[in-house]
Design an enzyme around this catalytic site. Structure first.
Site, short mmCIF file in Angstrom:
data_model
loop_
_atom_site.label_atom_id
_atom_site.label_comp_id
_atom_site.label_asym_id
_atom_site.label_seq_id
_atom_site.Cartn_x
_atom_site.Cartn_y
_atom_site.Cartn_z
N ASP A 18 -0.94 4.46 -7.25
CA ASP A 18 -0.91 4.19 -8.58
C ASP A 18 -0.68 2.66 -8.72
O ASP A 18 -0.30 1.93 -7.84
CB ASP A 18 0.17 4.83 -9.24
CG ASP A 18 1.56 4.26 -9.14
OD1 ASP A 18 1.83 4.09 -7.86
OD2 ASP A 18 2.27 3.77 -9.99
N GLU A 66 3.29 -0.50 4.06
CA GLU A 66 3.00 -1.86 3.99
C GLU A 66 4.02 -2.91 4.72
O GLU A 66 3.72 -3.08 5.55
CB GLU A 66 2.92 -2.64 2.47
CG GLU A 66 2.56 -3.67 2.46
CD GLU A 66 2.35 -4.38 0.87
OE1 GLU A 66 2.63 -3.68 -0.06
OE2 GLU A 66 1.84 -5.49 0.62
P1 IMP Z 1 6.57 -0.51 2.10
O1 IMP Z 1 7.89 0.09 1.74
O2 IMP Z 1 6.39 -1.88 1.75
O3 IMP Z 1 6.06 -0.09 3.33
O4 IMP Z 1 5.71 0.08 0.82
C1 IMP Z 1 5.26 1.63 0.63
C2 IMP Z 1 5.18 1.89 -0.66
O5 IMP Z 1 4.99 1.18 -1.54
C3 IMP Z 1 4.30 2.99 -0.54
O6 IMP Z 1 4.61 4.17 -0.52
C4 IMP Z 1 3.70 3.11 -2.05
O7 IMP Z 1 4.10 3.65 -2.92
C5 IMP Z 1 3.88 1.38 -2.38
N1 IMP Z 1 2.43 0.67 -2.21
C6 IMP Z 1 2.30 -0.11 -1.10
N2 IMP Z 1 1.26 -0.63 -1.47
C7 IMP Z 1 0.54 -0.17 -2.27
C8 IMP Z 1 -0.91 -0.28 -2.70
O8 IMP Z 1 -1.74 -1.13 -2.49
N3 IMP Z 1 -1.10 0.59 -3.95
C9 IMP Z 1 -0.20 1.52 -4.58
N4 IMP Z 1 0.99 1.36 -4.04
C10 IMP Z 1 1.48 0.76 -2.80
#
Ligand code: IMP
Ligand code: MG
Length: 173
Positions: A158, A102
């Protein structure tokens, strides 16, 4: 507490299976002759990784590390190591396997950590990428599906540890 009714299908198990098998075939071509080391980012990637490795026609090794950056539906902004990997990746082709990217914080953190290790190469595979309108500071080599800014669960993903067991991906409303 029957929240399963609140789920709206986003990507069916059939579509996931076809895409995972395709990525498996691509990776098998890319790493022919040199078995890669798969590093799954727990917890979310466990289902994707287990299907992906069974779609390979090459040998590989597998290990995991566990990171946490999320609380409920919100990214906390910081990344904690819950369980570090305990394998030697020196001189190895490494494939990082993520469930969803994300903000990119989690992956940026992991790639920085791996910089200290003299690997042969590092590639990134993720089942999902959320469209955030911001470019990432790293290259994602294989993306299963791109989705819009919505919170999804199922197929390993989750909401407070729930819904990971579902074999399709759903929007949680
Ligand atoms: P980032 O560090 O913002 O890229 O987020 C990555 C982590 O956040 C992922 O590995 C997921 O564990 C969690 N995550 C982000 N978006 C979602 C979602 O829509 N559903 C569930 N987990 C999410
Ligand atoms: Mg994750």
């Amino acid at each position: 507490m029957n929240d399963l009714k609140k789920l709206k299908i986003k990507i069916s198990s059939k579509k996931i299976k076809a895409r995972v098998e395709q990525i498996g075939r691509e990776l098998s071509k890319e790493y022919k002759g040199e078995p890669p080391f798969f590093i799954g980012v727990l917890n979310g990637s466990f289902m994707f990784l287990s299907d992906l490795i069974r779609a390979l026609s090459i040998e590989c090794e597998i290990s995991f590390l566990q990171l946490k950056s999320y609380d409920g539906k919100k990214s906390t902004g910081s990344v904690d190591i819950i369980k570090d990997f305990d394998v030697i990746l020196n001189n190895r082709h490494v494939v990082i396997v993520e469930d969803i990217i994300e903000t990119g914080n989690t992956l940026k953190f992991l790639l920085n950590k791996l910089k200290e290790i003299p690997t042969k190469s590092i590639r990134v595979v993720t089942l999902l990428v959320k469209d955030t309108n911001r470019p990432f500071e790293f290259i994602i080599d294989h993306i299963g599906f791109e989705i819009s800014q919505e919170f999804v669960v199922g197929y390993g993903l989750d909401f407070n540890e729930r819904f990971r067991h579902l074999d399709s991906i759903y929007i949680l409303e």
